[in-house]
Enzyme design. Structure first.
Site, PDB file in Angstrom:
ATOM      1  N   HIS A   1      -2.123  -8.794   1.672  1.00 38.54           N
ATOM      2  CA  HIS A   1      -1.651  -7.676   2.658  1.00 38.54           C
ATOM      3  C   HIS A   1      -2.799  -7.560   3.279  1.00 38.54           C
ATOM      4  O   HIS A   1      -3.002  -8.260   4.445  1.00 38.54           O
ATOM      5  CB  HIS A   1      -1.353  -6.622   1.287  1.00 38.54           C
ATOM      6  CG  HIS A   1      -0.781  -5.331   1.983  1.00 38.54           C
ATOM      7  ND1 HIS A   1      -0.102  -5.057   2.898  1.00 38.54           N
ATOM      8  CD2 HIS A   1      -0.802  -3.946   1.178  1.00 38.54           C
ATOM      9  CE1 HIS A   1       0.285  -3.898   3.264  1.00 38.54           C
ATOM     10  NE2 HIS A   1      -0.207  -3.335   2.356  1.00 38.54           N
TER      11      HIS A   1
ATOM     12  N   HIS B   1       5.801 -12.845   6.929  1.00 37.76           N
ATOM     13  CA  HIS B   1       5.805 -11.576   6.454  1.00 37.76           C
ATOM     14  C   HIS B   1       7.034 -11.618   5.338  1.00 37.76           C
ATOM     15  O   HIS B   1       7.833 -12.294   5.513  1.00 37.76           O
ATOM     16  CB  HIS B   1       6.270 -10.663   7.720  1.00 37.76           C
ATOM     17  CG  HIS B   1       6.066  -9.406   7.336  1.00 37.76           C
ATOM     18  ND1 HIS B   1       7.027  -8.579   7.046  1.00 37.76           N
ATOM     19  CD2 HIS B   1       4.785  -8.487   7.645  1.00 37.76           C
ATOM     20  CE1 HIS B   1       6.463  -7.130   6.870  1.00 37.76           C
ATOM     21  NE2 HIS B   1       5.208  -7.149   7.322  1.00 37.76           N
TER      22      HIS B   1
ATOM     23  N   ARG C   1       3.582  -5.606  16.719  1.00 37.45           N
ATOM     24  CA  ARG C   1       2.391  -4.994  16.594  1.00 37.45           C
ATOM     25  C   ARG C   1       0.926  -6.250  17.014  1.00 37.45           C
ATOM     26  O   ARG C   1       0.030  -5.719  17.463  1.00 37.45           O
ATOM     27  CB  ARG C   1       1.787  -4.595  14.970  1.00 37.45           C
ATOM     28  CG  ARG C   1       2.771  -3.356  14.483  1.00 37.45           C
ATOM     29  CD  ARG C   1       2.425  -3.044  13.196  1.00 37.45           C
ATOM     30  NE  ARG C   1       3.018  -4.247  12.271  1.00 37.45           N
ATOM     31  CZ  ARG C   1       2.540  -4.182  10.983  1.00 37.45           C
ATOM     32  NH1 ARG C   1       2.134  -3.230  10.161  1.00 37.45           N
ATOM     33  NH2 ARG C   1       3.018  -5.234  10.291  1.00 37.45           N
TER      34      ARG C   1
ATOM     35  N   ASP D   1      -1.884  -8.827  11.513  1.00 30.93           N
ATOM     36  CA  ASP D   1      -3.452  -9.389  11.469  1.00 30.93           C
ATOM     37  C   ASP D   1      -3.911 -10.420  12.045  1.00 30.93           C
ATOM     38  O   ASP D   1      -5.143 -10.774  12.171  1.00 30.93           O
ATOM     39  CB  ASP D   1      -3.541  -9.595   9.776  1.00 30.93           C
ATOM     40  CG  ASP D   1      -3.224  -8.232   8.841  1.00 30.93           C
ATOM     41  OD1 ASP D   1      -3.622  -7.247   9.009  1.00 30.93           O
ATOM     42  OD2 ASP D   1      -2.551  -8.409   8.092  1.00 30.93           O
TER      43      ASP D   1
ATOM     44  N   SER E   1       0.978  -1.197   0.024  1.00 28.03           N
ATOM     45  CA  SER E   1      -0.075  -0.007   0.033  1.00 28.03           C
ATOM     46  C   SER E   1       0.945   1.208  -0.168  1.00 28.03           C
ATOM     47  O   SER E   1       0.727   2.125  -0.785  1.00 28.03           O
ATOM     48  CB  SER E   1      -0.936  -0.050   1.133  1.00 28.03           C
ATOM     49  OG  SER E   1      -0.192  -0.312   2.330  1.00 28.03           O
TER      50      SER E   1
HETATM   51  N1  NMX Z   1       1.061 -20.054   5.229  1.00 33.40           N
HETATM   52  C1  NMX Z   1       1.242 -20.849   4.423  1.00 33.40           C
HETATM   53  N2  NMX Z   1       2.436 -20.530   3.512  1.00 33.40           N
HETATM   54  C2  NMX Z   1       3.170 -19.541   3.606  1.00 33.40           C
HETATM   55  C3  NMX Z   1       2.689 -18.513   4.754  1.00 33.40           C
HETATM   56  C4  NMX Z   1       1.645 -18.914   5.530  1.00 33.40           C
HETATM   57  N3  NMX Z   1       1.203 -17.990   6.358  1.00 33.40           N
HETATM   58  N4  NMX Z   1       3.548 -17.605   4.724  1.00 33.40           N
HETATM   59  C5  NMX Z   1       4.436 -17.940   3.417  1.00 33.40           C
HETATM   60  N5  NMX Z   1       4.273 -19.226   2.929  1.00 33.40           N
HETATM   61  C6  NMX Z   1       4.684 -19.839   1.835  1.00 33.40           C
HETATM   62  C7  NMX Z   1       4.399 -18.954   0.595  1.00 33.40           C
HETATM   63  O1  NMX Z   1       3.281 -18.790   0.086  1.00 33.40           O
HETATM   64  C8  NMX Z   1       5.600 -19.351  -0.097  1.00 33.40           C
HETATM   65  O2  NMX Z   1       5.258 -20.302  -0.870  1.00 33.40           O
HETATM   66  P1  NMX Z   1       5.576 -20.906  -2.376  1.00 33.40           P
HETATM   67  O3  NMX Z   1       7.038 -20.946  -2.400  1.00 33.40           O
HETATM   68  O4  NMX Z   1       5.087 -22.147  -2.633  1.00 33.40           O
HETATM   69  O5  NMX Z   1       4.928 -19.863  -3.421  1.00 33.40           O
HETATM   70  C9  NMX Z   1       6.796 -19.440   0.718  1.00 33.40           C
HETATM   71  O6  NMX Z   1       6.100 -20.179   1.860  1.00 33.40           O
HETATM   72  C10 NMX Z   1       7.888 -18.842   0.719  1.00 33.40           C
HETATM   73  O7  NMX Z   1       7.274 -17.400   1.146  1.00 33.40           O
HETATM   74  P2  NMX Z   1       8.017 -16.341   2.348  1.00 33.40           P
HETATM   75  O8  NMX Z   1       9.144 -15.768   1.322  1.00 33.40           O
HETATM   76  O9  NMX Z   1       8.108 -16.910   3.585  1.00 33.40           O
HETATM   77  O10 NMX Z   1       7.028 -15.095   2.330  1.00 33.40           O
HETATM   78  P3  NMX Z   1       6.730 -14.060   1.195  1.00 33.40           P
HETATM   79  O11 NMX Z   1       7.599 -12.776   1.448  1.00 33.40           O
HETATM   80  O12 NMX Z   1       6.665 -14.405  -0.391  1.00 33.40           O
HETATM   81  O13 NMX Z   1       5.210 -13.763   1.483  1.00 33.40           O
HETATM   82  C11 NMX Z   1       3.321 -13.043   2.955  1.00 33.40           C
HETATM   83  C12 NMX Z   1       4.734 -12.739   2.782  1.00 33.40           C
HETATM   84  C13 NMX Z   1       2.919 -12.129   3.936  1.00 33.40           C
HETATM   85  C14 NMX Z   1       2.597 -12.921   1.688  1.00 33.40           C
HETATM   86  C15 NMX Z   1       3.006 -14.561   3.300  1.00 33.40           C
HETATM   87  O14 NMX Z   1       3.775 -14.765   4.539  1.00 33.40           O
HETATM   88  C16 NMX Z   1       1.701 -14.951   3.459  1.00 33.40           C
HETATM   89  O15 NMX Z   1       1.161 -15.385   2.569  1.00 33.40           O
HETATM   90  N6  NMX Z   1       0.957 -14.928   4.696  1.00 33.40           N
HETATM   91  C17 NMX Z   1      -0.346 -15.174   5.019  1.00 33.40           C
HETATM   92  C18 NMX Z   1      -1.327 -13.943   4.547  1.00 33.40           C
HETATM   93  C19 NMX Z   1      -0.746 -12.911   5.426  1.00 33.40           C
HETATM   94  O16 NMX Z   1      -1.101 -13.064   6.691  1.00 33.40           O
HETATM   95  N7  NMX Z   1      -0.687 -11.532   5.066  1.00 33.40           N
HETATM   96  C20 NMX Z   1      -0.735 -10.362   5.837  1.00 33.40           C
HETATM   97  C21 NMX Z   1       0.646  -9.845   6.056  1.00 33.40           C
HETATM   98  C22 NMX Z   1       0.889  -8.623   6.805  1.00 33.40           C
HETATM   99  N8  NMX Z   1       0.043  -7.409   6.205  1.00 33.40           N
HETATM  100  O17 NMX Z   1      -0.792  -6.822   6.946  1.00 33.40           O
HETATM  101  O18 NMX Z   1       0.126  -7.059   4.937  1.00 33.40           O
HETATM  102  C1  MLT Z   2       2.300  -3.686   6.393  1.00 39.13           C
HETATM  103  O1  MLT Z   2       1.907  -3.149   7.758  1.00 39.13           O
HETATM  104  O2  MLT Z   2       2.278  -2.915   5.451  1.00 39.13           O
HETATM  105  C2  MLT Z   2       2.292  -5.152   6.417  1.00 39.13           C
HETATM  106  O3  MLT Z   2       2.941  -5.671   7.776  1.00 39.13           O
HETATM  107  C3  MLT Z   2       2.998  -5.792   5.140  1.00 39.13           C
HETATM  108  C4  MLT Z   2       4.273  -5.247   4.942  1.00 39.13           C
HETATM  109  O4  MLT Z   2       5.235  -4.401   5.834  1.00 39.13           O
HETATM  110  O5  MLT Z   2       5.002  -5.743   3.899  1.00 39.13           O
END
Ligand code: NMX
Ligand code: MLT
Length: 470
Positions: A307, A354, A363, A409, A277
């Site tokens: 996100h 994350h 947080r 979250d 964002s």
């Molecule tokens: N559950 C299952 N698999 C996960 C999760 C999770 N919570 N987090 C990461 N992975 C997987 C990810 O999908 C990826 O799989 P693949 O290689 O098969 O595509 C692998 O682990 C490596 O990912 P990372 O490098 O650890 O994480 P990345 O930096 O790519 O993504 C998020 C970060 C936040 C997108 C990821 O952790 C996620 O999808 N979390 C769940 C959704 C979430 O809670 N998002 C909110 C983030 C905070 N916000 O407010 O924005």
């Molecule tokens: C945020 O507050 O924007 C989330 O934790 C996602 C991020 O920092 O990448």
């Protein structure tokens, strides 16, 4: 694997260096503003020349200093770990988490004025801090609260624009529509059309950002009342601060909920510049699109489930656990089975992981502390606590998840639900209102510092293959 280890060692080293400078900064920032200005614009105006000089010096004397190398993994991996933009308000350390102008959340809780002594930081205080790098006193915060209230009038056509959508539209769709309607009043657009000089761009950007921040709660509250309640607008209360007023306009007046809203908005305000964002807002503002256009784009990024929409997904997922077992009071084995079921169906565990953090999000921790103080026996809070014990080892075992710990979250929904805000599809709107307090200041600085149009270089797949073959 070896590559990832070396990158993360590098990023740890970099973050330590960053941490030291953050800590050094925090000593500086921990001084209370002593300018005597009670008005934010005057405070900022005094700072602009100093910051402009710093940027000029960096460009002139250190323009060719290297900040790191760019690898194929970074280009194919969502630019993780690539330092690519300047963001003044905050920085995220992978282990420690967020620091607002060098101050951790506990430091902000201690040092920033609250609604009462010892209360949670007021969002107005966070806004002052993020924009100026100085800790405001209570008088300055009260004056800013009054200024925001005085800017909060919503034009009738903004409500009508929202009304043009079916009530069934997702709250984030209604929210972005409302923000686009507010854009009609952009001071920047008017000033640009009137031929304003570049050196003064930041002034109408300040007006737009403050107006936007001031008006979002009323727009957001209208969407809630329209979608989930009787559709009647609850007017702003002139005696209330920003966070409390938002809760009040939503229809919540329990002092504990007002206090939670202050904390909620403060901790969701900013998370350095690379998150989807914030980065989107910065990018969209870079060709001189005004703050409304930039923020509407940011909200569309926030509305993605990886996100900001994750807060909605978390409560939905927690509710699905309760529905499966008929009670929130379940065993570790039952919870383990459910998490494995989620993962084997190809879904992520929402609220965990994350892009930058490598430890529990502070947080999350401060919301847990709030819950421990106010709702320790809430069954959903207890379930959230259990999930925090069970999820990390399971995610770690997958071998690919870089951060198995909870993010912001993972916790917010159960607190909102406890205070009666039970409609999880609305949760990302709360995040969106909060994020304006981090994005607004940066958009002002982008213009004050003359940040150029953002235009990175892309590469074709064939070119990438050729480069790698060399
Ligand atoms: N559950 C299952 N698999 C996960 C999760 C999770 N919570 N987090 C990461 N992975 C997987 C990810 O999908 C990826 O799989 P693949 O290689 O098969 O595509 C692998 O682990 C490596 O990912 P990372 O490098 O650890 O994480 P990345 O930096 O790519 O993504 C998020 C970060 C936040 C997108 C990821 O952790 C996620 O999808 N979390 C769940 C959704 C979430 O809670 N998002 C909110 C983030 C905070 N916000 O407010 O924005
Ligand atoms: C945020 O507050 O924007 C989330 O934790 C996602 C991020 O920092 O990448």
């Amino acid at each position: 694997m070896a590559f990832f280890r070396s990158v993360s060692a590098l990023s740890r080293l970099r973050s330590r260096v960053g941490q030291q400078s953050n800590l050094a900064n925090s000593v500086r920032w921990l001084q209370t503003s002593s300018s005597g200005n009670t008005d934010l614009f005057s405070e900022l105006k005094e700072l602009v020349p100093e910051y402009q000089e710093r940027v000029k010096k960096l460009k002139k004397e250190h323009g060719s200093v290297e900040l790191g190398k760019i690898t194929v993994d970074m280009v194919l991996g969502g630019m993780r770990g690539m330092t690519a933009l300047v963001w003044l308000g905050s920085a995220v350390d992978p282990d420690e988490g967020i620091r607002f102008r060098g101050m951790s959340i506990p430091e902000c809780q201690k040092k920033l004025p609250g609604a009462f002594p010892g209360g949670e930081p007021l969002p107005e205080a966070v806004l002052w801090l993020l924009l100026t790098g100085k800790i405001p006193n209570k008088e300055q915060v009260d004056s800013l609260a009054q200024e925001l209230r005085s800017r909060a009038t919503i034009p009738e056509y903004a409500y009508k624009a929202i009304d043009a959508l079916p009530v069934s539209a997702h709250p984030m769709t209604q929210f972005t529509t409302g923000v686009m309607a507010l854009q009609v009043q952009s001071e920047f657009q008017k000033a640009y059309e009137g031929g304003i000089a570049k050196a003064r761009y930041w002034e109408p950007t300040y007006e737009d950002s403050l107006n936007l921040i001031a008006r979002l709660p009323a727009i957001a509250a209208y969407i809630y009342r329209r979608k989930y309640k009787d559709g009647k607008i609850i007017p702003l209360d002139d005696s209330l601060d920003y966070g409390a007023n938002y809760a009040h306009m939503l229809g919540f007046d329990d002092p504990e909920m007002l206090e939670f809203m202050r904390l909620y908005i403060s901790i969701h305000s900013d998370h350095e510049g690379g998150n989807v964002s914030s980065h989107t807002a910065h990018l969209v503002a870079s060709p001189l699109s005004d703050p409304y256009l930039a923020f509407a784009a940011a909200l569309n990024g926030l509305a993605g489930p990886l996100h900001g929409l994750a807060n909605q997904e978390v409560l939905r997922w927690i509710r699905s656990i309760v529905a499966e077992f008929g009670t929130p009071n379940i065993s570790t084995e039952q919870l383990t089975d459910y998490i494995n079921k989620t993962l084997s169906s190809g879904q992520v565990v929402p609220g965990y992981g994350h892009g930058v953090l490598r430890q529990t999000d502070p947080r999350y921790t401060c919301q847990r502390e709030f819950a421990l103080k106010h709702l320790p026996n809430d069954p959903l809070f207890q379930l959230v606590s259990k999930i925090k014990e069970v999820v990390p080892p399971i995610l770690t075992k997958l071998g690919k998840v870089k951060n198995p710990w909870p993010n912001v979250d993972a916790h917010s929904g159960v607190l909102l639900n406890y205070y009666g805000l039970t409609e999880e599809n609305y949760y990302t709107v709360l995040f969106g209102v909060s994020r304006s307090i981090g994005v607004g200041p940066q958009l002002i600085w982008d213009r004050a510092l003359g940040m150029p149009l953002e235009r990175p270089k892309s590469v074709t797949l064939e070119k990438l293959e050729q480069l790698c073959a060399k």
